[in-house]
Design a protein around this motif. Structure first.
Motif, PDB file in Angstrom:
ATOM      1  N   UNK A 447      39.981  25.509 -41.590  1.00  0.00           N
ATOM      2  CA  UNK A 447      39.861  26.696 -42.443  1.00  0.00           C
ATOM      3  C   UNK A 447      39.008  27.774 -41.776  1.00  0.00           C
ATOM      4  N   UNK A 448      38.325  27.415 -40.692  1.00  0.00           N
ATOM      5  CA  UNK A 448      37.563  28.403 -39.914  1.00  0.00           C
ATOM      6  C   UNK A 448      37.314  27.824 -38.529  1.00  0.00           C
ATOM      7  N   UNK A 449      37.234  28.723 -37.536  1.00  0.00           N
ATOM      8  CA  UNK A 449      36.930  28.300 -36.169  1.00  0.00           C
ATOM      9  C   UNK A 449      36.109  29.381 -35.489  1.00  0.00           C
ATOM     10  N   UNK A 450      35.369  28.967 -34.472  1.00  0.00           N
ATOM     11  CA  UNK A 450      34.464  29.870 -33.751  1.00  0.00           C
ATOM     12  C   UNK A 450      33.495  30.553 -34.717  1.00  0.00           C
ATOM     13  N   UNK A 451      32.980  29.808 -35.647  1.00  0.00           N
ATOM     14  CA  UNK A 451      32.073  30.364 -36.653  1.00  0.00           C
ATOM     15  C   UNK A 451      30.628  30.113 -36.230  1.00  0.00           C
ATOM     16  N   UNK A 452      29.792  31.150 -36.118  1.00  0.00           N
ATOM     17  CA  UNK A 452      28.374  30.931 -35.805  1.00  0.00           C
ATOM     18  C   UNK A 452      27.702  30.113 -36.904  1.00  0.00           C
ATOM     19  N   UNK A 453      26.764  29.265 -36.516  1.00  0.00           N
ATOM     20  CA  UNK A 453      26.078  28.415 -37.497  1.00  0.00           C
ATOM     21  C   UNK A 453      25.405  29.247 -38.571  1.00  0.00           C
ATOM     22  N   UNK A 454      24.895  30.406 -38.186  1.00  0.00           N
ATOM     23  CA  UNK A 454      24.183  31.264 -39.130  1.00  0.00           C
ATOM     24  C   UNK A 454      25.097  31.849 -40.202  1.00  0.00           C
ATOM     25  N   UNK A 455      26.405  31.813 -39.978  1.00  0.00           N
ATOM     26  CA  UNK A 455      27.352  32.398 -40.934  1.00  0.00           C
ATOM     27  C   UNK A 455      28.067  31.353 -41.791  1.00  0.00           C
ATOM     28  N   UNK A 456      27.713  30.083 -41.627  1.00  0.00           N
ATOM     29  CA  UNK A 456      28.374  29.026 -42.381  1.00  0.00           C
ATOM     30  C   UNK A 456      28.180  29.181 -43.880  1.00  0.00           C
ATOM     31  N   UNK A 457      26.940  29.473 -44.292  1.00  0.00           N
ATOM     32  CA  UNK A 457      26.656  29.629 -45.724  1.00  0.00           C
ATOM     33  C   UNK A 457      27.513  30.722 -46.347  1.00  0.00           C
ATOM     34  N   UNK A 458      27.535  31.874 -45.702  1.00  0.00           N
ATOM     35  CA  UNK A 458      28.304  32.999 -46.223  1.00  0.00           C
ATOM     36  C   UNK A 458      29.783  32.693 -46.271  1.00  0.00           C
ATOM     37  N   UNK A 459      30.288  32.025 -45.237  1.00  0.00           N
ATOM     38  CA  UNK A 459      31.714  31.688 -45.224  1.00  0.00           C
ATOM     39  C   UNK A 459      32.059  30.728 -46.357  1.00  0.00           C
ATOM     40  N   UNK A 460      31.219  29.701 -46.564  1.00  0.00           N
ATOM     41  CA  UNK A 460      31.523  28.721 -47.607  1.00  0.00           C
ATOM     42  C   UNK A 460      31.484  29.355 -48.994  1.00  0.00           C
ATOM     43  N   UNK A 461      30.557  30.276 -49.215  1.00  0.00           N
ATOM     44  CA  UNK A 461      30.523  31.001 -50.493  1.00  0.00           C
ATOM     45  C   UNK A 461      31.824  31.764 -50.701  1.00  0.00           C
ATOM     46  N   UNK A 462      32.246  32.471 -49.654  1.00  0.00           N
ATOM     47  CA  UNK A 462      33.486  33.245 -49.715  1.00  0.00           C
ATOM     48  C   UNK A 462      34.685  32.334 -49.964  1.00  0.00           C
ATOM     49  N   UNK A 463      34.740  31.217 -49.246  1.00  0.00           N
ATOM     50  CA  UNK A 463      35.891  30.324 -49.359  1.00  0.00           C
ATOM     51  C   UNK A 463      35.957  29.666 -50.734  1.00  0.00           C
TER      52      UNK A 463
END
Length: 476
Positions: A447-463
């Motif tokens: 569901x995501x690739x090449x994602x910086x560790x610092x952006x994981x929280x924001x991505x999971x909220x969005x997803x």
């Protein structure tokens, strides 16, 4: 930014059909120039340029550029030794001309001889500069005192600029200057229909604007490649007028390239294919790598993009073969590694709603810097979102791997090491740089690739929010 296709495109540019056989001779004086080397370079888009000649200014600011072969047409810059742009010139069929000006006001005092195209180019700029001077004076007055009459004068001047631009481009349509101006011109919008509630249908207006965005651009005119215009229009069309989703970006890219192919200019075709593919290779938006795969397969591997370098074509083929199974929406390829107890751990056996797969090197500075953020993310979400981390070391040093786990206190993660040394992480999982992070759903789909560790929280909220919206829509 990694640029895979830049050199092949420059090689292709060498095949350009030239306008005449008499070479070029451009002589001029700009009073106040320092006696130093100056370069004559043409634009390649607006962010790059190609140097074609160099000359040294004498004590009087005199420069001479000459050559036996004509220059490819386009907009050229006169650059100082510090890369400062001093002046611009139109190079078309007129390649034997002279100019004079001074450093106090290069544009305002520029005089051209034997080049009607450059005379037009500077006539327009000088006229616009006059309008802008009037506007600036009135704007300064507005700061001191708000006045309706002054604002009306400013608005009238802006309308005059617009009218002058359109009429100037139309009157000089056969010149390169006129073609550049027409290519930059906005589309005329018809009156928009009304919606049932009586308001203007802005969606219809947007769709009309996008559909006619390229109406004023001549894709058969290869000289527009060597101006700032094409790249700016491509960036606006793809970045502002196209929804940032793979399907939409693929469709928009194909629309542009089809127009270039119909235009018949080989260099225009090459630039559009190269630029759009290069942008897709280095996306600013996560999850759209399939745009690169589509363009690379259709135009490079499909033989539409002329290539002079077989090794580059092979690199593209290899990259496509690596990326294709690892795109968002695909099931993550099988991965089994040995943990610190000697037990074989398979990614397919991980039972979690979300699995974060991180490929890392224990000695990689970026990996070590991102590990605390990854650890914080895991501690926060391991129960609330049912997250597990599958950490795969790509280094060939088991003791460093174990030391890393102890040092950062991440024993709760699932750790794996390839003691067999049989896994090619670069080829099988596109691990070009570390850390390389994938996010998988419970079915192990990416569901995501090449994602910086610092952006994981924001991505999971969005997803999670997206899943909730989709669920509510199904209920309705």
């Amino acid at each position: 930014m990694r640029t895979l296709f830049f050199l092949p495109f420059l090689v292709l540019m060498g095949l350009t059909t030239l306008a005449q056989n008499g070479g070029y001779s451009i002589k001029g004086t700009i009073k106040g120039l320092r006696p130093e080397p100056f370069t004559l370079a043409h634009y390649l888009g607006f962010s790059q340029y190609v140097v074609k000649d160099t000359a040294v200014a004498d004590a009087n600011g005199h420069l001479t550029f000459t050559g036996d072969k004509p220059l490819p047409g386009g907009v050229y810059m006169l650059l100082s030794s510090t890369k400062r742009r001093v002046a611009e010139f139109i190079i078309g069929n007129e390649q034997h001309f002279s100019f004079s000006s001074d450093t106090l006001n290069v544009v305002g005092n520029m005089k051209i001889e034997n080049s009607p195209d450059n005379e037009l180019y500077y006539k327009y700029q000088q006229q616009i500069a006059g309008y802008n001077t009037e506007i600036n004076v009135l704007a300064a007055q507005m700061k001191m005192r708000q006045d309706v009459l002054t604002q009306t004068k400013i608005n009238n001047l802006r309308r005059q600029i617009f009218d002058y631009y359109r009429s100037f481009a139309q009157e000089n349509a056969t010149t390169l200057t006129g073609k550049i101006m027409k290519a930059n011109a906005e589309v005329d919008l018809p009156p928009a229909p009304k919606r049932p509630d009586g308001r203007v249908d802005s969606v219809w207006l947007f769709q009309y604007y996008k559909a006619h965005f390229w109406d004023n651009f001549d894709f058969s005119e290869e000289r527009l490649v060597r101006t700032p215009t094409l790249q700016r229009k491509l960036d606006r069309y793809m970045g502002e007028l196209t929804f940032q989703h793979p399907d939409s970006l693929i469709q928009a890219s194909d629309v542009v390239i089809e127009k270039a192919l119909k235009g018949g200019s080989k260099e225009m075709q090459a630039y559009c294919i190269w630029y759009l593919t290069n942008k897709a290779e280095n996306p600013s938006v996560m999850g759209i790598e399939q745009v690169f795969v589509h363009l690379a397969e259709k135009y490079y591997l499909g033989g539409i993009m002329p290539m002079t370098d077989s090794s580059t074509l092979q690199n593209i083929r290899q990259k496509v073969n690596v990326m294709k199974p690892l795109l968002v929406g695909k099931t993550m390829p099988a991965l089994s590694l040995t943990d610190t107890t000697g037990q074989l751990r398979s990614l397919a056996d991980v039972k979690a709603k979300y699995t974060v797969v991180v490929f890392y090197d224990p000695d990689c500075s970026h990996c070590r810097k991102s590990t605390p953020a990854l650890k914080t993310f895991y501690e926060k979400n391991k129960k609330t979102l049912d997250v597990q981390i599958f950490a795969a070391s790509v280094a060939r040093a088991p003791e460093q791997w174990k030391k890393y786990i102890r040092e950062f206190g991440v024993q709760e993660w699932i750790h794996g090491y390839d003691y067999s040394f049989r896994i090619d992480f670069r080829k099988n999982f596109d691990v070009i740089n570390t850390p390389m992070i994938y996010v998988l759903d419970q079915d192990k789909k990416i569901i995501a690739r090449r994602l910086p560790a610092e952006e994981l929280d924001g991505f999971m909220d969005f997803y999670e929010q997206r899943l909730a919206r989709e669920k509510s829509m199904k209920v309705k």
